[in-house]
Design an enzyme around this catalytic site. Structure first.
Site, short mmCIF file in Angstrom:
data_model
loop_
_atom_site.label_atom_id
_atom_site.label_comp_id
_atom_site.label_asym_id
_atom_site.label_seq_id
_atom_site.Cartn_x
_atom_site.Cartn_y
_atom_site.Cartn_z
N HIS A 198 70.68 68.49 10.40
CA HIS A 198 70.72 67.18 11.05
C HIS A 198 72.06 66.92 11.75
CE1 HIS A 198 72.59 65.72 7.15
NE2 HIS A 198 73.30 65.01 8.00
N ASP A 254 67.08 71.44 5.77
CA ASP A 254 68.22 70.80 6.42
C ASP A 254 69.45 71.71 6.44
OD1 ASP A 254 69.54 68.86 7.83
OD2 ASP A 254 70.07 67.66 6.08
N SER A 305 78.57 65.59 5.76
CA SER A 305 77.37 66.42 5.82
C SER A 305 77.69 67.83 6.31
CB SER A 305 76.33 65.79 6.76
OG SER A 305 75.82 64.61 6.21
#
Length: 472
Positions: A110, A141, A215
């Site tokens: 993402h 992901d 992230s």
């Protein structure tokens, strides 16, 4: 104070001081670990081109805290792009870490998904390196990118997340809110967490602070090994972060860095948890296995003799505790493999062997019927949606079973382009509650003249509005 009292006080002070000093010496020191590992952690910035209306352009001139900032954002989302729209750049950021001296870097899908430009920067090197996407996997992901460095790079290696224990110290390094190489420490709070982020949820939970921008960064054990990839946060809580376990991630990354995609087995069924009441009705001694809510016509399970209402108890001799165990077991097998299923049917066990198909977007879309009378997924607006049952509501942190769970997303649809993800929950459409696809279709029909619909979407405890165009 007399001599006797003085010596007694001295003895007590020393008795208390020695254990405290020993305890202080036992506390971990992160300085060397942070300095060494930080050299392999990178800041990732992305750019993508989007189109926005005049209201959107005006909003971009305002600071985010301005009173009219949110007003203009909502206006442009709800009524769609206005006349005079111009292409604009959308900026994103995240973290990553180097896994090979020649420039392979791991991050989250993402972080780089849909980006026109990906740029990497190191802690001790202000030079910016353009990056190419080598491979990405939406369902876990994960992504691998590559840069061309002019010198061998410091790397991090994977540890065994299966060995990490709840309560062990961990270190997270990343770039939260664009603050380069921020280090936070904490412990492993829990393992095998399911948060509704995807079909293969199996997160490590940590209280080491993880924030937007972290992230893709590493979660390290005290030996400096990557035991998790920081991925998600609970926006409604403090210091609750989630990381993809290294043992799960390493297998996918080995494929992605070769430019290959994971090949996962597929049964062709929709499943649901077995509640206590259902277990009693089915004659099961306890809630266990995965209940087959629907069998796709012509799917591998259909060809293998699996029926709607069966409960899968075992796959190739391995006991299936729940839905997630079944998903992980089947996805861990390759297309073409044989899966020997032990089923509960009409109060007794039966055995069927299924030759697995390949799990992919086309196969998943084929499993989406036009309606969802029995709770199976149906496709609307490029989203495969299903009503939420009590067990799913509890796992997703909802107060009650409400809304529609996003089972799959067509990445080419407007919903996919606007960032709606698998595991999101659609609560409202045009400010009306939607608890079935029929509810949503009714709202869509009434909104066709307007040409757009606004959805209220909940993700990890946080709600936001997403506007989608409608074809007249």
């Amino acid at each position: 104070m007399n001599r006797k009292a003085y010596f007694l006080t001295l003895v007590l002070t020393l008795a208390l001081a020695v254990p405290m000093a020993a305890q202080a010496r036992d506390l971990p020191v992160f300085t060397e670990l942070a300095a060494k590992a930080g050299k392999a952690v990178v800041f990732i910035s992305t750019e993508k081109t989007a189109r926005g209306g005049s209201m959107e352009q005006f909003r971009q001139q305002l600071p985010e805290g301005h009173p009219f900032y949110e007003f203009f954002r909502r206006f442009d989302q709800f009524f769609g792009p206005q006349q005079g729209q111009q292409p604009r750049k959308m900026l994103g950021q995240g973290s990553g870490f180097v896994i090979s001296p020649d420039g392979l870097i791991v991050t989250n899908n993402h972080v780089i998904n849909g980006a026109d430009k990906v740029t990497v920067r190191f802690q001790d090197d202000k030079k910016e390196y353009p990056a190419d996407v080598v491979g990405a996997d939406q369902e876990t992901d994960l992504a691998v990118i590559r840069i061309k460095a002019d010198h061998p790079l410091q790397t991090l290696k994977f540890g065994d997340s299966d060995d990490i224990r709840v309560g062990e110290w961990v270190l997270a390094i990343g770039n939260p809110f664009g603050l380069d190489n921020t280090v936070t420490a904490g412990i492993i709070s829990a393992k095998h967490r399911i948060i509704g982020a995807g079909p293969f949820d199996n997160f490590l939970q940590t209280d080491a602070s993880i924030n937007p921008g972290n992230s893709g960064g590493p979660l390290l054990n005290m030996d400096g090994e990557v035991i998790g990839i920081n991925t998600a946060i609970n926006a409604a809580a403090e210091n609750i972060g989630f990381a993809i376990p290294s043992t799960q991630a390493a297998k996918v990354i080995d494929l992605l860095k070769e430019g290959k995609s994971p090949q996962r087995g597929w049964l062709g069924v929709t499943i649901q948890q077995v509640s206590e009441t259902q277990a009693k009705a089915l004659g099961l001694p306890e809630p266990m296995g995965a209940l087959i809510a629907n069998v796709g016509k012509g799917a591998p399970a259909d060809k293998g003799g699996v029926r709607q209402g069966d409960v899968i108890l075992e796959v190739n001799g391995q006991k299936i505790e729940d839905n997630n165990a079944l998903l992980k077991k089947i996805a861990g097998l390759a297309p073409g493999d044989k899966a020997r299923l032990v089923l509960w049917r009409n109060g007794e066990k039966v055995t069927r062997t299924v030759v697995l198909g390949q799990r992919n977007e086309k196969a998943m879309a084929a499993m989406s019927p036009d309606r969802q009378e029995q709770g199976e997924a149906a496709t609307v607006l490029g989203l495969a949606l299903k009503p939420i049952n009590d067990q799913e509501a509890q796992a997703l942190g909802l107060d009650k079973a409400q809304g529609l769970l996003v089972v799959n997303v067509d990445p080419e649809s407007a919903a996919g382009q606007e960032g709606i993800r698998q595991g999101d929950v659609v609560l409202q459409a045009n400010q009306q509650d939607v608890n079935s696809v029929a509810d949503l279709e009714t709202v869509i029909k009434s909104a066709e003249q307007r040409g757009a619909i606004m959805l209220l979407v909940k993700r990890q405890g946080r709600s936001s509005f997403v506007a989608l165009p409608l074809d007249k």
